[in-house]
Design a protein around this motif. Structure first.
Motif, PDB file in Angstrom:
ATOM      1  N   ALA A 101       0.854  -1.188   0.000  1.00 12.20           N
ATOM      2  CA  ALA A 101       0.000   0.000   0.000  1.00 12.20           C
ATOM      3  C   ALA A 101       0.882   1.227   0.000  1.00 12.20           C
ATOM      4  O   ALA A 101       1.835   1.311   0.781  1.00 12.20           O
ATOM      5  CB  ALA A 101      -0.905   0.019   1.223  1.00 12.20           C
ATOM      6  N   ASP A 102       0.583   2.149  -0.885  1.00 12.06           N
ATOM      7  CA  ASP A 102       1.311   3.421  -0.945  1.00 12.06           C
ATOM      8  C   ASP A 102       2.820   3.221  -1.011  1.00 12.06           C
ATOM      9  O   ASP A 102       3.583   3.917  -0.333  1.00 12.06           O
ATOM     10  CB  ASP A 102       0.939   4.298   0.257  1.00 12.06           C
ATOM     11  CG  ASP A 102      -0.550   4.576   0.323  1.00 12.06           C
ATOM     12  OD1 ASP A 102      -1.167   4.738  -0.752  1.00 12.06           O
ATOM     13  OD2 ASP A 102      -1.096   4.611   1.446  1.00 12.06           O
ATOM     14  N   PHE A 124      -0.463  -4.029  10.159  1.00 16.30           N
ATOM     15  CA  PHE A 124      -0.784  -2.880   9.324  1.00 16.30           C
ATOM     16  C   PHE A 124      -2.276  -2.575   9.444  1.00 16.30           C
ATOM     17  O   PHE A 124      -3.108  -3.471   9.359  1.00 16.30           O
ATOM     18  CB  PHE A 124      -0.404  -3.209   7.876  1.00 16.30           C
ATOM     19  CG  PHE A 124      -0.877  -2.228   6.851  1.00 16.30           C
ATOM     20  CD1 PHE A 124      -0.529  -0.883   6.920  1.00 16.30           C
ATOM     21  CD2 PHE A 124      -1.663  -2.645   5.796  1.00 16.30           C
ATOM     22  CE1 PHE A 124      -0.955   0.016   5.967  1.00 16.30           C
ATOM     23  CE2 PHE A 124      -2.102  -1.755   4.829  1.00 16.30           C
ATOM     24  CZ  PHE A 124      -1.739  -0.420   4.915  1.00 16.30           C
ATOM     25  N   PRO A 126      -4.963  -0.495   7.583  1.00 14.88           N
ATOM     26  CA  PRO A 126      -5.336   0.373   6.460  1.00 14.88           C
ATOM     27  C   PRO A 126      -6.666   1.073   6.712  1.00 14.88           C
ATOM     28  O   PRO A 126      -7.400   0.739   7.629  1.00 14.88           O
ATOM     29  CB  PRO A 126      -5.464  -0.627   5.305  1.00 14.88           C
ATOM     30  CG  PRO A 126      -5.921  -1.875   5.972  1.00 14.88           C
ATOM     31  CD  PRO A 126      -5.236  -1.890   7.317  1.00 14.88           C
ATOM     32  N   GLU A 127      -6.971   2.012   5.851  1.00 17.09           N
ATOM     33  CA  GLU A 127      -8.244   2.736   5.902  1.00 17.09           C
ATOM     34  C   GLU A 127      -9.321   1.903   5.200  1.00 17.09           C
ATOM     35  O   GLU A 127      -9.021   1.183   4.249  1.00 17.09           O
ATOM     36  CB  GLU A 127      -8.115   4.084   5.192  1.00 17.09           C
ATOM     37  CG  GLU A 127      -7.133   5.025   5.847  1.00 17.09           C
ATOM     38  CD  GLU A 127      -7.572   5.448   7.234  1.00 17.09           C
ATOM     39  OE1 GLU A 127      -8.775   5.719   7.422  1.00 17.09           O
ATOM     40  OE2 GLU A 127      -6.715   5.502   8.131  1.00 17.09           O
ATOM     41  N   GLN A 130      -9.533   1.382   1.235  1.00 10.51           N
ATOM     42  CA  GLN A 130      -8.205   1.568   0.664  1.00 10.51           C
ATOM     43  C   GLN A 130      -7.898   0.393  -0.260  1.00 10.51           C
ATOM     44  O   GLN A 130      -8.245  -0.752   0.019  1.00 10.51           O
ATOM     45  CB  GLN A 130      -7.149   1.645   1.775  1.00 10.51           C
ATOM     46  CG  GLN A 130      -5.756   1.924   1.283  1.00 10.51           C
ATOM     47  CD  GLN A 130      -4.761   2.103   2.435  1.00 10.51           C
ATOM     48  OE1 GLN A 130      -5.138   2.120   3.615  1.00 10.51           O
ATOM     49  NE2 GLN A 130      -3.487   2.232   2.106  1.00 10.51           N
ATOM     50  N   LEU A 132      -5.405  -2.212  -1.792  1.00 11.24           N
ATOM     51  CA  LEU A 132      -4.146  -2.864  -1.463  1.00 11.24           C
ATOM     52  C   LEU A 132      -3.812  -3.892  -2.533  1.00 11.24           C
ATOM     53  O   LEU A 132      -4.694  -4.393  -3.231  1.00 11.24           O
ATOM     54  CB  LEU A 132      -4.243  -3.597  -0.120  1.00 11.24           C
ATOM     55  CG  LEU A 132      -4.708  -2.818   1.093  1.00 11.24           C
ATOM     56  CD1 LEU A 132      -4.810  -3.749   2.303  1.00 11.24           C
ATOM     57  CD2 LEU A 132      -3.763  -1.672   1.388  1.00 11.24           C
ATOM     58  N   VAL A 146     -10.231  -2.724   1.014  1.00 14.60           N
ATOM     59  CA  VAL A 146     -10.423  -3.032   2.432  1.00 14.60           C
ATOM     60  C   VAL A 146     -11.901  -2.865   2.771  1.00 14.60           C
ATOM     61  O   VAL A 146     -12.474  -1.797   2.589  1.00 14.60           O
ATOM     62  CB  VAL A 146      -9.557  -2.111   3.321  1.00 14.60           C
ATOM     63  CG1 VAL A 146      -9.831  -2.364   4.797  1.00 14.60           C
ATOM     64  CG2 VAL A 146      -8.081  -2.293   2.995  1.00 14.60           C
TER      65      VAL A 146
END
Length: 178
Positions: A101-102, A124, A126-127, A130, A132, A146
């Motif tokens: 991610a990112d 981790f 994540p939002e 998001q 992935l 997600v």
């Protein structure tokens, strides 16, 4: 689609036809005549029977007791409407994975997988929604959104589902513990 359970474990199956006395299915697991099996349908019903014939990856299963196909399909329709969607069969696994991610990589463990998504354990967080990238050993990378994240676990919904053959062969080859 359904989940086939036997003495060999569990695997994905594609039900080709269904009658009150049995069904024909495609599987990636080697089964032989008279193997006892259970088929778990998407709506949760379980059908017990025995393998009566096999040819390549197809098999015929005779049910232990006749089923009411109309009632079975009606119940599945009601359950699907109540749930708001059909859940693909999930398979319990234990497999190291990598999330990206990112531009960052995050280790994790695959806890269960279906054609449409996965549950992972990871530190981790994540939002929601998001996107992935998930790397599972033995499968092509998959992008997933997600759906939920809490208590060190993530639920992903794949952007593109895993194909029947892709997931079925991966489960049969036991790339991870199941």
């Amino acid at each position: 689609m359904g989940k086939l359970l036997s003495r060999h474990g569990e695997t994905l199956c594609r039900i080709r036809n269904l009658s009150n006395g049995g069904l024909m299915a495609e599987v990636h697991m080697p089964l032989v005549d008279d193997d006892a099996v259970q088929i778990e349908l998407k709506a949760g019903d379980r059908l017990s029977g025995r393998v009566r014939w096999t040819h390549e990856r197809r098999m015929g299963i005779a049910f232990d007791e006749p089923v009411e196909v109309d009632m079975l399909l009606a119940r599945a329709t009601v359950r699907t409407a109540e749930q708001g969607m059909v859940r693909a069969p999930r398979f319990v696994v234990d497999c190291p994975v990598e999330l990206r991610a990112d531009g960052r990589r995050h280790p994790g463990r695959l806890v269960n997988v279906s054609q449409g998504g996965a549950r992972l354990e990871t530190d981790f967080l994540p939002e929601p929604d998001q996107l992935l990238t998930l790397a599972i050993p033995g499968l092509p990378e998959r992008k997933g959104g997600v759906r939920w994240a809490s208590d060190g676990a993530i639920g992903l919904s794949f952007v593109e589902p895993l194909a029947f053959d892709e997931l079925g062969m991966w489960l049969a080859e036991k790339h991870c513990q199941s």
